[in-house]
Design a protein around this motif. Structure first.
Motif, PDB file in Angstrom:
ATOM      1  N   GLN A  43       0.871  -1.168   0.000  1.00  0.00           N
ATOM      2  CA  GLN A  43       0.000   0.000   0.000  1.00  0.00           C
ATOM      3  C   GLN A  43       0.914   1.226   0.000  1.00  0.00           C
ATOM      4  O   GLN A  43       1.809   1.319   0.837  1.00  0.00           O
ATOM      5  N   VAL A  44       0.705   2.138  -0.919  1.00  0.00           N
ATOM      6  CA  VAL A  44       1.556   3.314  -1.019  1.00  0.00           C
ATOM      7  C   VAL A  44       0.936   4.436  -0.193  1.00  0.00           C
ATOM      8  O   VAL A  44      -0.243   4.761  -0.333  1.00  0.00           O
ATOM      9  N   ASP A  45       1.750   5.009   0.698  1.00  0.00           N
ATOM     10  CA  ASP A  45       1.291   6.104   1.557  1.00  0.00           C
ATOM     11  C   ASP A  45       0.901   7.319   0.720  1.00  0.00           C
ATOM     12  O   ASP A  45       1.492   7.587  -0.327  1.00  0.00           O
ATOM     13  N   ASP A  46      -0.052   8.087   1.247  1.00  0.00           N
ATOM     14  CA  ASP A  46      -0.489   9.315   0.572  1.00  0.00           C
ATOM     15  C   ASP A  46       0.660  10.309   0.401  1.00  0.00           C
ATOM     16  O   ASP A  46       0.718  11.030  -0.594  1.00  0.00           O
ATOM     17  N   ASP A  47       1.575  10.346   1.382  1.00  0.00           N
ATOM     18  CA  ASP A  47       2.723  11.266   1.283  1.00  0.00           C
ATOM     19  C   ASP A  47       3.602  10.925   0.080  1.00  0.00           C
ATOM     20  O   ASP A  47       4.101  11.816  -0.602  1.00  0.00           O
ATOM     21  N   ILE A  48       3.786   9.655  -0.158  1.00  0.00           N
ATOM     22  CA  ILE A  48       4.601   9.214  -1.297  1.00  0.00           C
ATOM     23  C   ILE A  48       3.893   9.569  -2.607  1.00  0.00           C
ATOM     24  O   ILE A  48       4.530  10.042  -3.551  1.00  0.00           O
ATOM     25  N   VAL A  49       2.590   9.359  -2.660  1.00  0.00           N
ATOM     26  CA  VAL A  49       1.825   9.694  -3.859  1.00  0.00           C
ATOM     27  C   VAL A  49       1.908  11.199  -4.136  1.00  0.00           C
ATOM     28  O   VAL A  49       2.104  11.621  -5.278  1.00  0.00           O
ATOM     29  N   GLU A  50       1.793  12.017  -3.095  1.00  0.00           N
ATOM     30  CA  GLU A  50       1.900  13.477  -3.262  1.00  0.00           C
ATOM     31  C   GLU A  50       3.279  13.864  -3.794  1.00  0.00           C
ATOM     32  O   GLU A  50       3.393  14.722  -4.658  1.00  0.00           O
TER      33      GLU A  50
END
Length: 162
Positions: A43-50
């Motif tokens: 699961q990719v963290d939202d911070d990484i996606v941002e």
């Protein structure tokens, strides 16, 4: 064959597509990353996606900065292919001098004769003498990546070491 401005436009569109997919945590635009995430059931963290979205946005902003006239290249191209089928309102500029030279060009009976008998490049060279500002406008399409010659001339040549 795509021209350089069409390639830049297509690349900007891809960047926008990738950005929108990242909004939905869809990593299909990055096949190796997507495979890695799927295989490892991550699961990719939202911070990484941002962070990824920020990096994907950078090239698009740079293209817009360096090629601010990119949206007008189609108008420039139509002008170069055949200036005699355009009107002043079709020009990619509001510059009064260019508009007046353009009107003089299309009103010149000899110019249309030359246009029909010459290659586009030869016609441009011939008309540049009489309509220099119109010719400069056309060069924006013909030479979208100008030489670094002028910049390089600002620096003195390196002196040979002894």
């Amino acid at each position: 064959m795509l021209h350089s401005h069409e390639k830049l436009t297509a690349f900007k569109m891809k960047l926008e597509l990738w950005h929108s997919k990242l909004d939905r945590k869809n990593f299909a635009s990055f096949p190796l990353l997507n495979l890695f995430i799927d295989v490892n059931e991550l699961q990719v963290d939202d911070d990484i996606v941002e962070l990824m979205k920020q990096y994907v946005s950078i090239p698009g902003r740079e293209i817009s900065f360096y090629f601010s006239d990119l949206h007008n290249f189609d108008k420039y191209s139509r002008f170069i292919r055949n200036p005699f089928v355009l009107s002043v309102s079709d020009l990619p500029t509001e510059d009064n001098l260019i508009q007046e030279q353009f009107i003089d060009l299309v009103d010149n009976g000899g110019a249309i004769f030359f246009f029909r008998k010459m290659y586009c490049s030869d016609f441009g060279i011939e008309m540049a003498r009489s309509y220099p500002d119109v010719a400069k406008m056309a060069l924006k399409v013909l030479m979208p990546f100008p030489s670094t010659y002028e910049c390089e001339m600002r620096f003195p040549p390196s002196l040979p070491s002894k």
